[in-house]
Design an enzyme around this catalytic site. Structure first.
Site, mmCIF file in Angstrom:
data_model
loop_
_atom_site.group_PDB
_atom_site.id
_atom_site.type_symbol
_atom_site.label_atom_id
_atom_site.label_comp_id
_atom_site.label_asym_id
_atom_site.label_seq_id
_atom_site.Cartn_x
_atom_site.Cartn_y
_atom_site.Cartn_z
ATOM 1 N N ARG A 1 -16.193 5.855 13.387
ATOM 2 C CA ARG A 1 -15.245 5.339 12.387
ATOM 3 C C ARG A 1 -15.617 5.821 10.986
ATOM 4 O O ARG A 1 -14.757 6.067 10.152
ATOM 5 C CB ARG A 1 -15.148 3.809 12.421
ATOM 6 C CG ARG A 1 -13.944 3.334 11.601
ATOM 7 C CD ARG A 1 -13.747 1.820 11.496
ATOM 8 N NE ARG A 1 -14.003 1.120 12.714
ATOM 9 C CZ ARG A 1 -15.081 0.359 12.925
ATOM 10 N NH1 ARG A 1 -15.973 0.189 11.973
ATOM 11 N NH2 ARG A 1 -15.247 -0.253 14.057
ATOM 12 N N TYR B 1 4.534 7.797 -6.131
ATOM 13 C CA TYR B 1 5.099 7.894 -4.782
ATOM 14 C C TYR B 1 5.521 6.478 -4.337
ATOM 15 O O TYR B 1 4.795 5.509 -4.590
ATOM 16 C CB TYR B 1 4.054 8.503 -3.836
ATOM 17 C CG TYR B 1 4.376 8.306 -2.386
ATOM 18 C CD1 TYR B 1 5.565 8.784 -1.840
ATOM 19 C CD2 TYR B 1 3.497 7.631 -1.548
ATOM 20 C CE1 TYR B 1 5.870 8.591 -0.501
ATOM 21 C CE2 TYR B 1 3.793 7.441 -0.201
ATOM 22 C CZ TYR B 1 4.982 7.913 0.310
ATOM 23 O OH TYR B 1 5.283 7.712 1.627
ATOM 24 N N ASP C 1 -4.108 10.822 -8.497
ATOM 25 C CA ASP C 1 -3.587 11.380 -7.248
ATOM 26 C C ASP C 1 -3.256 12.847 -7.523
ATOM 27 O O ASP C 1 -2.337 13.156 -8.283
ATOM 28 C CB ASP C 1 -2.341 10.587 -6.823
ATOM 29 C CG ASP C 1 -1.766 11.065 -5.492
ATOM 30 O OD1 ASP C 1 -1.888 12.271 -5.188
ATOM 31 O OD2 ASP C 1 -1.176 10.242 -4.768
ATOM 32 N N LYS D 1 -0.133 16.953 2.929
ATOM 33 C CA LYS D 1 0.733 17.875 2.200
ATOM 34 C C LYS D 1 0.089 19.264 2.111
ATOM 35 O O LYS D 1 -0.148 19.873 3.122
ATOM 36 C CB LYS D 1 1.041 17.265 0.832
ATOM 37 C CG LYS D 1 1.478 15.788 0.886
ATOM 38 C CD LYS D 1 2.744 15.629 1.703
ATOM 39 C CE LYS D 1 3.398 14.272 1.668
ATOM 40 N NZ LYS D 1 2.661 13.103 2.042
#
Ligand SMILES: Cc1ncc(COP(=O)(O)O)c(C=O)c1O
Length: 405
Positions: free
Chosen positions: A65, A118, A192, A217
């Site tokens: 994890r 966003y 970001d 992206k």
């Protein structure tokens, strides 16, 4: 060149580091391409060694994890490309943003966010975090006086958060000046950098404390995965790994997706050059067309923050926002008239994509919020891909010329 020693490679070019940094084939049977470690857990040498690993007294892998060797190589490369000490790879951009915020914020803390984000980032802050007692305040980060006022009015602010260029209307924010205002107020700056990528700008070098990415992206670049990342000081990144990733979100990037992002990074610089060159040509085509009433693209002289974009970004990037005469209806007809360009959300792929933010990516803003924050319902967003640009301009021309009068 020592391919495994991160510090020594700092002076190499971005593509060279994206291709070689942190990996020596001699360590993996001569395999040119780094292997994918498809494992969820790791064998301990002895019972005592396992306990030592858990106590942090021994370095190594415990459980998938939080750490995996394929992810670790991706993290080393992302840190190198962004100019950070460390990086953490996560399952998606939203995974990166949420793991970061759950780690750094407590009930009662204040954050100041830019008003154009966003759609799901906006929803995470204003409709999510605020439910848990975090005081979320919005400001227009292009107005530095207003931001300074908000920072003083909000009391002790923990985090200042923004995107540049911003999704969907490409507003550009002055990273150096916002970071210095935030620092003076005792807040961390988080940027970001999804739209720009480390090829176009490096917020950490301009004073930001952390950079977040949707690796879905441009970093992945082929529309075949979801991924995210946080880059910054080792201390902050490891806190996010230990708290936000391990215990609070479990937003782990799969080893296969880490491998695919590593593959994408090798061509990131050449792709960004092509995206930017084609987008500049298409933005000019749109600006000249009589059916187009508004074009926002950081590489156009008519862009309100053209000077700032020239100073802050190495190239203007692959995204264009525009409005047509005839508003939403004309825009929807235009989208439906396209034959090559694909109607889809997301961005940064080889395929050119078009979408309508008000009814799609930014439908999380209410109509009233979009109006207040300056997101026009008539705006359409194009993510310019890697096709031959003359085929894209031909498709756009036929769709514009086919619009009803
Ligand atoms: C600027 C920006 N940040 C974050 C995200 C969220 O990333 P993801 O879809 O990988 O969760 C997106 C998604 O479109 C985005 O455009």
């Amino acid at each position: 060149m020592d391919k495994r020693a991160p510090g020594r490679n700092a002076e190499l070019g971005l593509s060279t580091r994206a291709i070689h940094h942190g990996y020596d084939p001699a360590d993996e049977h001569g395999a040119l391409t780094p292997p994918i470690f498809m494992t969820s857990t790791y064998a301990f040498e002895s019972a005592e060694a396992g306990s030592e690993l858990f106590r942090g007294e021994r370095a190594g892998y415990i459980y998938g994890r939080t750490k995996n060797p394929t992810q670790a190589l991706l993290e080393a490369r992302l840190a190198s490309l962004e100019g950070g000490e460390g990086a953490l790879a996560l399952a998606s951009g939203m995974g990166a943003i949420s793991a970061t915020m759950w780690t750094l914020l407590n009930a009662g803390d204040s954050v100041v966010i830019d008003r154009i984000l966003y759609g799901n980032t906006f929803a995470f802050f204003t409709k999510g975090l605020s439910r848990f007692g975090v005081n979320v305040r919005l400001a227009d980060f292009t107005d530095l006086d207003a931001l300074a006022h908000e920072l003083s009015a909000a009391g002790q602010v923990k985090i200042v958060y923004f995107e540049t260029p911003a999704n969907p209307n490409l507003r550009v924010i002055d990273i150096a000046r916002v970071s210095s205002l935030a620092k003076a107020a005792g807040a961390l700056t988080i940027v970001d950098n999804t739209f720009a990528t480390p090829v176009l700008q490096n917020p950490l070098k301009l004073g930001a404390d952390l950079v977040v990415h949707s690796a879905t992206k441009y970093l992945g670049g082929h529309g075949d995965l979801l991924g995210g990342a946080v880059v910054g000081s080792s201390a902050l990144v490891e806190r996010i790994r230990g708290t936000g990733l391990r215990a609070l979100t479990g937003a782990t990037l799969s080893p296969l997706n880490a491998f695919l992002i590593l593959r994408g990074l090798k061509t990131l610089e050449v792709r960004m050059e092509r995206h930017s060159r084609s987008a500049l040509e298409i933005a000019g085509q749109l600006e000249r067309h009589p059916r187009v009433s508004h074009v926002a693209y950081p590489g156009l002289k008519s862009f309100p923050q053209y000077e700032l974009a020239q100073r802050q970004m190495r190239q203007p990037g692959g995204l264009i926002a525009f409005e047509l005469e005839g508003g939403v209806e004309a825009g929807m007809d235009f989208m439906n008239g396209l034959e090559l360009i694909v109607r889809a959300v997301s961005l940064g792929d080889a395929e050119t994509l078009v979408q309508h933010p008000a009814s799609m990516t930014h439908a999380t803003y209410s109509a009233e919020e979009r109006k207040r924050h300056g997101i026009s319902d008539n705006l359409f967003r194009l993510s310019v891909g890697l096709e031959n640009v003359e085929d894209l301009t031909a498709d756009i021309a036929q769709a514009l010329d086919g619009l009803r009068d």
